[in-house]
Every structure is written in structure tokens, then in C-alpha cells.
Design a protein around this motif. Structure first.
Motif, PDB file in Angstrom:
ATOM      1  N   GLY A   1     -46.464 -84.799 -12.907  1.00 41.21           N
ATOM      2  CA  GLY A   1     -46.867 -83.793 -11.453  1.00 41.21           C
ATOM      3  C   GLY A   1     -46.018 -82.286 -11.370  1.00 41.21           C
ATOM      4  N   LEU A   2     -44.955 -82.503 -11.684  1.00 39.94           N
ATOM      5  CA  LEU A   2     -44.001 -81.599 -12.207  1.00 39.94           C
ATOM      6  C   LEU A   2     -44.770 -80.077 -12.740  1.00 39.94           C
ATOM      7  CD1 LEU A   2     -41.001 -79.563 -11.406  1.00 39.94           C
ATOM      8  CD2 LEU A   2     -40.420 -80.437 -12.960  1.00 39.94           C
ATOM      9  N   ALA A   3     -45.354 -80.436 -14.127  1.00 34.85           N
ATOM     10  CA  ALA A   3     -46.095 -79.858 -14.310  1.00 34.85           C
ATOM     11  C   ALA A   3     -47.040 -79.035 -14.252  1.00 34.85           C
ATOM     12  CB  ALA A   3     -46.098 -80.632 -16.005  1.00 34.85           C
ATOM     13  N   GLU A   4     -48.150 -79.675 -13.131  1.00 40.59           N
ATOM     14  CA  GLU A   4     -49.591 -79.601 -12.718  1.00 40.59           C
ATOM     15  C   GLU A   4     -48.444 -78.128 -11.932  1.00 40.59           C
ATOM     16  OE1 GLU A   4     -53.457 -78.338 -11.597  1.00 40.59           O
ATOM     17  OE2 GLU A   4     -52.052 -78.790 -13.629  1.00 40.59           O
ATOM     18  N   THR A   5     -48.068 -78.714 -10.692  1.00 40.27           N
ATOM     19  CA  THR A   5     -47.648 -77.777  -9.982  1.00 40.27           C
ATOM     20  C   THR A   5     -46.593 -76.269 -10.896  1.00 40.27           C
ATOM     21  OG1 THR A   5     -46.593 -80.138  -8.326  1.00 40.27           O
ATOM     22  CG2 THR A   5     -45.563 -77.874  -7.790  1.00 40.27           C
ATOM     23  N   VAL A   6     -46.129 -76.797 -11.556  1.00 37.24           N
ATOM     24  CA  VAL A   6     -45.380 -75.296 -11.923  1.00 37.24           C
ATOM     25  C   VAL A   6     -46.562 -74.272 -12.560  1.00 37.24           C
ATOM     26  CG1 VAL A   6     -44.490 -74.936 -14.651  1.00 37.24           C
ATOM     27  CG2 VAL A   6     -43.178 -76.298 -13.204  1.00 37.24           C
ATOM     28  N   ARG A   7     -47.574 -75.107 -13.109  1.00 34.26           N
ATOM     29  CA  ARG A   7     -49.257 -74.054 -13.969  1.00 34.26           C
ATOM     30  C   ARG A   7     -49.448 -73.923 -12.651  1.00 34.26           C
ATOM     31  NH1 ARG A   7     -54.274 -74.215 -13.942  1.00 34.26           N
ATOM     32  NH2 ARG A   7     -54.258 -76.379 -12.688  1.00 34.26           N
TER      33      ARG A   7
ATOM     34  N   ALA B   1     -42.558 -68.538 -17.370  1.00 35.88           N
ATOM     35  CA  ALA B   1     -43.838 -69.028 -16.926  1.00 35.88           C
ATOM     36  C   ALA B   1     -43.373 -70.366 -17.877  1.00 35.88           C
ATOM     37  CB  ALA B   1     -44.577 -69.049 -15.891  1.00 35.88           C
ATOM     38  N   LEU B   2     -44.151 -70.077 -19.286  1.00 34.03           N
ATOM     39  CA  LEU B   2     -43.996 -70.318 -20.325  1.00 34.03           C
ATOM     40  C   LEU B   2     -42.478 -71.173 -20.117  1.00 34.03           C
ATOM     41  CD1 LEU B   2     -45.314 -70.318 -23.154  1.00 34.03           C
ATOM     42  CD2 LEU B   2     -44.107 -68.803 -23.746  1.00 34.03           C
ATOM     43  N   ARG B   3     -41.135 -70.627 -20.454  1.00 39.05           N
ATOM     44  CA  ARG B   3     -39.806 -71.746 -20.806  1.00 39.05           C
ATOM     45  C   ARG B   3     -39.727 -72.528 -19.778  1.00 39.05           C
ATOM     46  NH1 ARG B   3     -36.841 -66.863 -19.152  1.00 39.05           N
ATOM     47  NH2 ARG B   3     -37.200 -65.933 -21.652  1.00 39.05           N
ATOM     48  N   THR B   4     -40.352 -72.443 -18.541  1.00 39.73           N
ATOM     49  CA  THR B   4     -40.698 -73.436 -17.441  1.00 39.73           C
ATOM     50  C   THR B   4     -42.121 -74.324 -17.598  1.00 39.73           C
ATOM     51  OG1 THR B   4     -39.828 -72.182 -15.846  1.00 39.73           O
ATOM     52  CG2 THR B   4     -40.830 -74.409 -15.053  1.00 39.73           C
ATOM     53  N   THR B   5     -43.184 -73.764 -18.256  1.00 40.46           N
ATOM     54  CA  THR B   5     -43.637 -74.691 -17.927  1.00 40.46           C
ATOM     55  C   THR B   5     -43.736 -76.292 -19.738  1.00 40.46           C
ATOM     56  OG1 THR B   5     -44.974 -73.504 -17.730  1.00 40.46           O
ATOM     57  CG2 THR B   5     -45.829 -74.981 -19.276  1.00 40.46           C
ATOM     58  N   THR B   6     -43.057 -75.116 -20.780  1.00 41.41           N
ATOM     59  CA  THR B   6     -42.675 -75.892 -22.710  1.00 41.41           C
ATOM     60  C   THR B   6     -41.324 -76.604 -21.973  1.00 41.41           C
ATOM     61  OG1 THR B   6     -43.171 -73.546 -23.072  1.00 41.41           O
ATOM     62  CG2 THR B   6     -42.010 -75.066 -24.390  1.00 41.41           C
ATOM     63  N   ARG B   7     -40.230 -76.265 -21.347  1.00 42.35           N
ATOM     64  CA  ARG B   7     -39.401 -77.354 -20.799  1.00 42.35           C
ATOM     65  C   ARG B   7     -39.703 -78.737 -20.172  1.00 42.35           C
ATOM     66  NH1 ARG B   7     -37.507 -74.269 -16.349  1.00 42.35           N
ATOM     67  NH2 ARG B   7     -35.902 -73.040 -18.344  1.00 42.35           N
ATOM     68  N   VAL B   8     -41.130 -78.569 -19.556  1.00 40.93           N
ATOM     69  CA  VAL B   8     -41.125 -80.122 -19.086  1.00 40.93           C
ATOM     70  C   VAL B   8     -42.663 -80.559 -19.591  1.00 40.93           C
ATOM     71  CG1 VAL B   8     -43.154 -80.237 -16.858  1.00 40.93           C
ATOM     72  CG2 VAL B   8     -41.342 -78.553 -16.483  1.00 40.93           C
TER      73      VAL B   8
ATOM     74  N   ARG C   1     -38.963 -70.755  -7.553  1.00 37.09           N
ATOM     75  CA  ARG C   1     -36.867 -71.089  -8.020  1.00 37.09           C
ATOM     76  C   ARG C   1     -36.745 -72.304  -8.113  1.00 37.09           C
ATOM     77  NH1 ARG C   1     -35.060 -66.706  -6.133  1.00 37.09           N
ATOM     78  NH2 ARG C   1     -34.406 -67.558  -2.987  1.00 37.09           N
ATOM     79  N   ALA C   2     -36.970 -72.929  -6.947  1.00 34.10           N
ATOM     80  CA  ALA C   2     -36.876 -74.643  -6.555  1.00 34.10           C
ATOM     81  C   ALA C   2     -37.720 -75.135  -8.480  1.00 34.10           C
ATOM     82  CB  ALA C   2     -37.375 -74.523  -5.502  1.00 34.10           C
ATOM     83  N   LEU C   3     -38.674 -74.939  -8.454  1.00 37.10           N
ATOM     84  CA  LEU C   3     -39.729 -75.929  -9.186  1.00 37.10           C
ATOM     85  C   LEU C   3     -38.898 -75.309 -10.717  1.00 37.10           C
ATOM     86  CD1 LEU C   3     -43.316 -74.586  -8.647  1.00 37.10           C
ATOM     87  CD2 LEU C   3     -41.976 -76.475  -8.193  1.00 37.10           C
ATOM     88  N   VAL C   4     -38.221 -73.732 -11.064  1.00 36.16           N
ATOM     89  CA  VAL C   4     -37.912 -74.030 -12.316  1.00 36.16           C
ATOM     90  C   VAL C   4     -36.398 -74.555 -11.985  1.00 36.16           C
ATOM     91  CG1 VAL C   4     -36.192 -72.090 -13.418  1.00 36.16           C
ATOM     92  CG2 VAL C   4     -38.544 -71.143 -12.601  1.00 36.16           C
ATOM     93  N   MET C   5     -35.472 -75.177 -10.710  1.00 31.81           N
ATOM     94  CA  MET C   5     -34.403 -75.911 -11.015  1.00 31.81           C
ATOM     95  C   MET C   5     -34.856 -77.151 -11.467  1.00 31.81           C
ATOM     96  SD  MET C   5     -32.476 -73.210  -8.435  1.00 31.81           S
ATOM     97  CE  MET C   5     -31.821 -74.658  -7.045  1.00 31.81           C
ATOM     98  N   GLU C   6     -35.504 -77.173 -10.588  1.00 35.65           N
ATOM     99  CA  GLU C   6     -36.325 -78.939 -10.986  1.00 35.65           C
ATOM    100  C   GLU C   6     -36.834 -79.262 -11.920  1.00 35.65           C
ATOM    101  OE1 GLU C   6     -39.575 -81.897  -9.055  1.00 35.65           O
ATOM    102  OE2 GLU C   6     -39.549 -80.008  -7.720  1.00 35.65           O
ATOM    103  N   SER C   7     -37.751 -78.221 -12.712  1.00 37.25           N
ATOM    104  CA  SER C   7     -38.114 -78.411 -14.479  1.00 37.25           C
ATOM    105  C   SER C   7     -36.408 -79.492 -15.219  1.00 37.25           C
ATOM    106  CB  SER C   7     -38.194 -76.919 -14.779  1.00 37.25           C
ATOM    107  OG  SER C   7     -37.823 -76.043 -15.288  1.00 37.25           O
TER     108      SER C   7
END
Length: 160
Positions: free
Chosen positions: A21-27, A58-65, A114-120
Motif C-alpha cells: 500500500g505504501l509503495a502505491e501511495t508513494v508512487r 522519489a526514487l530513494r523513497t520508492t526503492t526503500r519500500v 514528507r510524512a510518506l518519506v518518514m513512513e518509508s
């Protein structure tokens, strides 16, 4: 088949659903942010740096997830009997030192992004703790090599 008391199929499934779910939301949210920034760009201004910063985060956050998802998928495969524990230990590692987000860039993002990055980052840290505990449990617990040695010693004693 249980790897350790705190890591079981239910936990893996719950984390997998959360990560998916987080991956899709971040994307979706980073894509919308890219469009918002592109729409605000004045042709006279040089906003290339801002677009690159957003794309990198975006790439860093998506890759982390995605790394979390890969780790969880490997554990799901193990629990389903599709991967042996040896295969999982060899190929199911999480990257220990994943590059952190750039705090100065994250500070400029909208609150929800910012909240999505922190959640990831929190998800990654949770998976890291699970992996460390899982690997540590096998080191201090019942290893295949130790069991083999015990069986060999028992066979030698029986033969003597």
C-alpha cells in the motif's frame, strides 16, 4: 518451519500488505508532486535543481519500500516452502546501509509527502530490526551445521 518466535507468516503478511500500500501511495503522490512542480515552473526560472531533487527523493523513497517488499516476498516464499532457509539466508538480505533521505530536501516537501518519506524510513527500520533478530536467532540457536556435527558425533560413538 518457523524462523523465530517473533517472525511468522502473519507478521510477514501484515507487513507485506502495509509495504504494498505504501509503495502505491508513494508512487502516486510523487508523480502528482512532479506534475505540480512542472506546472509551477516559469520558463524564465531555472527550476531544474528542484525537479531533480524531487525525482531523487522519489526514487530513494520508492526503492526503500521496494527493498522491504523484496525482503518480505522472500520470507513469504520461505513460509510457503518455495525457498529453503539456506536460500533465504544467502539471497534474502536487506541492504544494511541504505542511503538516507536528504534532510534539507525532505524539509522542502509538502507535509503529506514528507510524512510518506518518514513512513518509508520507519518501515525500513522495522524490517531491519526483524532481519537482525532473525539472523541473530539462528547464530545463537540451532544451526544446521551444529545439528550435523551432533549427528556425526553420535554416529561415531554408536560405531565405537
Amino acid at each position: 518451519m518457523a524462523l523465530m518466535p517473533s517472525l511468522n507468516p502473519r507478521i510477514v503478511e501484515a507487513l507485506y500488505a502495509e509495504a504494498l500500500g505504501l509503495a502505491e501511495t508513494v508512487r502516486v503522490r510523487f508523480e502528482r508532486l512532479r506534475r505540480e512542480v512542472a506546472a509551477q515552473v516559469d520558463p524564465q526560472d531555472d527550476e531544474d535543481l528542484r525537479r531533480v531533487q524531487i525525482s531523487c527523493e522519489a526514487l530513494r523513497t520508492t526503492t526503500r519500500v521496494m527493498h522491504c517488499l523484496a525482503w518480505l516476498l522472500n520470507h513469504r516464499a520461505h513460509f510457503a516452502g518455495e525457498l529453503s532457509e539456506l536460500q533465504l539466508r544467502r539471497h534474502g538480505r536487506l541492504i544494511a546501509n541504505f542511503p538516507a533521505s536528504e534532510a534539507d530536501v525532505v524539509a522542502t516537501l509538502p507535509d503529506d509527502v514528507r510524512a510518506l518519506v518518514m513512513e518509508s524510513e520507519r518501515l525500513y527500520q522495522r524490517i531491519q530490526r526483524l532481519e537482525q533478530a532473525w539472523r541473530q536467532a539462528n547464530l545463537s540457536g540451532d544451526s544446521a551445521v551444529r545439528r550435523l556435527r551432533e549427528r556425526l558425533a553420535s554416529a561415531v560413538e554408536s560405531a565405537a
